[in-house]
Scaffold this motif. Structure first.
Motif, PDB file in Angstrom:
ATOM      1  N   GLN A 182       0.833  -1.189   0.000  1.00 38.30           N
ATOM      2  CA  GLN A 182       0.000   0.000   0.000  1.00 38.30           C
ATOM      3  C   GLN A 182       0.880   1.257   0.000  1.00 38.30           C
ATOM      4  O   GLN A 182       1.863   1.341   0.736  1.00 38.30           O
ATOM      5  CB  GLN A 182      -0.906   0.022   1.225  1.00 38.30           C
ATOM      6  CG  GLN A 182      -2.016  -1.016   1.195  1.00 38.30           C
ATOM      7  CD  GLN A 182      -3.063  -0.708   0.139  1.00 38.30           C
ATOM      8  OE1 GLN A 182      -3.320   0.458  -0.165  1.00 38.30           O
ATOM      9  NE2 GLN A 182      -3.653  -1.751  -0.421  1.00 38.30           N
ATOM     10  N   HIS A 183       0.499   2.208  -0.849  1.00 36.43           N
ATOM     11  CA  HIS A 183       1.207   3.482  -0.840  1.00 36.43           C
ATOM     12  C   HIS A 183       0.968   4.203   0.481  1.00 36.43           C
ATOM     13  O   HIS A 183      -0.087   4.040   1.109  1.00 36.43           O
ATOM     14  CB  HIS A 183       0.731   4.346  -2.017  1.00 36.43           C
ATOM     15  CG  HIS A 183       1.471   5.632  -2.165  1.00 36.43           C
ATOM     16  ND1 HIS A 183       0.890   6.855  -1.936  1.00 36.43           N
ATOM     17  CD2 HIS A 183       2.760   5.872  -2.509  1.00 36.43           C
ATOM     18  CE1 HIS A 183       1.790   7.802  -2.144  1.00 36.43           C
ATOM     19  NE2 HIS A 183       2.935   7.235  -2.486  1.00 36.43           N
ATOM     20  N   ASP A 184       1.936   5.002   0.894  1.00 33.57           N
ATOM     21  CA  ASP A 184       1.851   5.649   2.209  1.00 33.57           C
ATOM     22  C   ASP A 184       0.862   6.805   2.263  1.00 33.57           C
ATOM     23  O   ASP A 184       0.650   7.393   3.323  1.00 33.57           O
ATOM     24  CB  ASP A 184       3.239   6.128   2.654  1.00 33.57           C
ATOM     25  CG  ASP A 184       3.844   7.161   1.697  1.00 33.57           C
ATOM     26  OD1 ASP A 184       3.109   7.673   0.816  1.00 33.57           O
ATOM     27  OD2 ASP A 184       5.051   7.445   1.819  1.00 33.57           O
ATOM     28  N   GLY A 185       0.265   7.154   1.127  1.00 31.74           N
ATOM     29  CA  GLY A 185      -0.740   8.203   1.122  1.00 31.74           C
ATOM     30  C   GLY A 185      -0.195   9.597   0.873  1.00 31.74           C
ATOM     31  O   GLY A 185      -0.965  10.566   0.810  1.00 31.74           O
ATOM     32  N   GLY A 186       1.103   9.745   0.734  1.00 27.67           N
ATOM     33  CA  GLY A 186       1.679  11.051   0.455  1.00 27.67           C
ATOM     34  C   GLY A 186       1.356  11.525  -0.950  1.00 27.67           C
ATOM     35  O   GLY A 186       0.900  10.766  -1.799  1.00 27.67           O
ATOM     36  N   ASP A 187       1.606  12.821  -1.187  1.00 25.61           N
ATOM     37  CA  ASP A 187       1.357  13.383  -2.510  1.00 25.61           C
ATOM     38  C   ASP A 187       2.318  12.794  -3.542  1.00 25.61           C
ATOM     39  O   ASP A 187       3.433  12.373  -3.212  1.00 25.61           O
ATOM     40  CB  ASP A 187       1.534  14.898  -2.483  1.00 25.61           C
ATOM     41  CG  ASP A 187       0.396  15.597  -1.728  1.00 25.61           C
ATOM     42  OD1 ASP A 187      -0.593  14.910  -1.393  1.00 25.61           O
ATOM     43  OD2 ASP A 187       0.520  16.812  -1.481  1.00 25.61           O
ATOM     44  N   PHE A 193      -2.394   2.026  -5.079  1.00 24.57           N
ATOM     45  CA  PHE A 193      -2.995   3.295  -4.693  1.00 24.57           C
ATOM     46  C   PHE A 193      -4.507   3.078  -4.704  1.00 24.57           C
ATOM     47  O   PHE A 193      -5.087   2.808  -5.753  1.00 24.57           O
ATOM     48  CB  PHE A 193      -2.625   4.395  -5.684  1.00 24.57           C
ATOM     49  CG  PHE A 193      -1.146   4.603  -5.866  1.00 24.57           C
ATOM     50  CD1 PHE A 193      -0.477   5.583  -5.151  1.00 24.57           C
ATOM     51  CD2 PHE A 193      -0.424   3.820  -6.767  1.00 24.57           C
ATOM     52  CE1 PHE A 193       0.889   5.789  -5.327  1.00 24.57           C
ATOM     53  CE2 PHE A 193       0.938   4.021  -6.951  1.00 24.57           C
ATOM     54  CZ  PHE A 193       1.596   5.001  -6.227  1.00 24.57           C
ATOM     55  N   GLU A 233      -8.304   4.637  -3.717  1.00 19.94           N
ATOM     56  CA  GLU A 233      -9.176   5.740  -3.321  1.00 19.94           C
ATOM     57  C   GLU A 233      -8.375   6.985  -2.939  1.00 19.94           C
ATOM     58  O   GLU A 233      -8.785   7.744  -2.044  1.00 19.94           O
ATOM     59  CB  GLU A 233     -10.112   5.304  -2.178  1.00 19.94           C
ATOM     60  CG  GLU A 233     -11.005   4.144  -2.583  1.00 19.94           C
ATOM     61  CD  GLU A 233     -11.991   3.746  -1.496  1.00 19.94           C
ATOM     62  OE1 GLU A 233     -11.968   4.378  -0.422  1.00 19.94           O
ATOM     63  OE2 GLU A 233     -12.770   2.823  -1.739  1.00 19.94           O
ATOM     64  N   ALA A 234      -7.273   7.213  -3.620  1.00 20.76           N
ATOM     65  CA  ALA A 234      -6.467   8.412  -3.359  1.00 20.76           C
ATOM     66  C   ALA A 234      -7.048   9.599  -4.123  1.00 20.76           C
ATOM     67  O   ALA A 234      -7.612   9.446  -5.202  1.00 20.76           O
ATOM     68  CB  ALA A 234      -5.017   8.175  -3.779  1.00 20.76           C
ATOM     69  N   ASP A 235      -6.921  10.770  -3.541  1.00 23.24           N
ATOM     70  CA  ASP A 235      -7.369  12.002  -4.198  1.00 23.24           C
ATOM     71  C   ASP A 235      -6.137  12.721  -4.744  1.00 23.24           C
ATOM     72  O   ASP A 235      -5.396  13.349  -4.008  1.00 23.24           O
ATOM     73  CB  ASP A 235      -8.111  12.892  -3.200  1.00 23.24           C
ATOM     74  CG  ASP A 235      -8.718  14.121  -3.875  1.00 23.24           C
ATOM     75  OD1 ASP A 235      -8.486  14.307  -5.093  1.00 23.24           O
ATOM     76  OD2 ASP A 235      -9.413  14.889  -3.194  1.00 23.24           O
ATOM     77  N   TRP A 236      -5.932  12.580  -6.052  1.00 23.31           N
ATOM     78  CA  TRP A 236      -4.786  13.214  -6.706  1.00 23.31           C
ATOM     79  C   TRP A 236      -5.162  14.518  -7.385  1.00 23.31           C
ATOM     80  O   TRP A 236      -4.412  15.042  -8.199  1.00 23.31           O
ATOM     81  CB  TRP A 236      -4.182  12.263  -7.737  1.00 23.31           C
ATOM     82  CG  TRP A 236      -3.499  11.064  -7.155  1.00 23.31           C
ATOM     83  CD1 TRP A 236      -3.208  10.830  -5.848  1.00 23.31           C
ATOM     84  CD2 TRP A 236      -3.001   9.917  -7.870  1.00 23.31           C
ATOM     85  NE1 TRP A 236      -2.569   9.629  -5.691  1.00 23.31           N
ATOM     86  CE2 TRP A 236      -2.428   9.045  -6.919  1.00 23.31           C
ATOM     87  CE3 TRP A 236      -2.978   9.553  -9.210  1.00 23.31           C
ATOM     88  CZ2 TRP A 236      -1.848   7.835  -7.277  1.00 23.31           C
ATOM     89  CZ3 TRP A 236      -2.411   8.345  -9.569  1.00 23.31           C
ATOM     90  CH2 TRP A 236      -1.844   7.490  -8.610  1.00 23.31           C
ATOM     91  N   CYS A 270      -9.261   6.095  -7.837  1.00 22.19           N
ATOM     92  CA  CYS A 270      -8.583   7.344  -7.497  1.00 22.19           C
ATOM     93  C   CYS A 270      -9.164   8.512  -8.297  1.00 22.19           C
ATOM     94  O   CYS A 270      -9.629   8.343  -9.425  1.00 22.19           O
ATOM     95  CB  CYS A 270      -7.087   7.226  -7.769  1.00 22.19           C
ATOM     96  SG  CYS A 270      -6.241   6.039  -6.686  1.00 22.19           S
TER      97      CYS A 270
END
Length: 214
Positions: free
Chosen positions: A16-21, A33, A35-38, A56
């Motif tokens: 899992q990605h750490d959630g950073g930008d 990734f 449900e990330a908001d990019w 995402c």
């Protein structure tokens, strides 16, 4: 008619990605990734290898000149995503909901676009090789100046597509559910259509060569 070499993506066990930008020129390998908001993020020139991008948001996300390799993008959504001059190789894009996606100058090789709807994609001067569009809807897709080689449209709806100055080789339109060509009807050399599609396109062919049908 040479057959398309379909993408066959086999992902390894992902972390899992750490959630950073996202970061410009970032290097992402073996990550998921979810449900990330990019929205509004910029990752020009980033590389994604063996990644899964699921559900995402890609509104105004800048991924120009990114490299996406051996990866899956599932249920992504967004308006104005910038993938100009990006490179997609061995990629599966499924059930996307995208609008105004910028893919001009991009290179797509062994890519499957399955399901979903993409409105106003800009594929000007893009290069598509071994690409399958399957069960999707493309609204006002702009392929002007693009190169299409071994590309198939299976059970797809093409609405008001622009083929101006396109170069085609081994392009199969026979399986498309609907083909509505707004511009570039004269650029279908190198494509195969069905007898039924020929009847549907006959008025456009006649208009192209100046024949009046009454």
């Amino acid at each position: 008619m040479r057959a398309v070499r379909r993408a066959e993506v086999r992902l390894p066990e992902l972390q899992q990605h750490d959630g950073g930008d996202l970061e410009p020129e970032g290097d992402y390998d073996g990550l998921e990734f979810a449900e990330a908001d990019w929205a509004g993020q910029a990752a020009r020139g980033a590389r994604f290898m063996d990644c899964a991008v699921r559900r995402c948001a890609l509104d105004e996300t800048v991924l120009s000149r990114a490299r996406i390799i051996d990866s899956v993008l599932s249920c992504v959504r967004g308006v104005g995503t910038d993938l100009s001059e990006a490179s997609l190789r061995d990629v599966e894009l499924t059930d996307a909901r995208l609008g105004g996606t910028q893919l001009h100058g991009a290179v797509l090789e062994r890519v499957v676009v399955r399901g979903g709807k993409i409105d106003f994609p800009n594929l000007r001067k893009a290069k598509l090789r071994d690409v399958v569009f399957e069960g999707c809807v493309l609204v006002e897709a702009d392929f002007a100046g693009a190169e299409l080689q071994r590309v198939t449209f299976d059970d797809c709806t093409l609405a008001r597509v622009d083929f101006t100055d396109v170069r085609m080789k081994d392009v199969d339109l026979r399986g498309a559910a609907a083909v509505d060509i707004a511009r570039g009807i004269d650029r279908l050399s190198g494509a195969v259509i069905s007898p039924a599609q020929l009847l549907d396109l006959a008025p456009a062919f006649a208009a192209q060569i100046g024949v009046r049908v009454e």
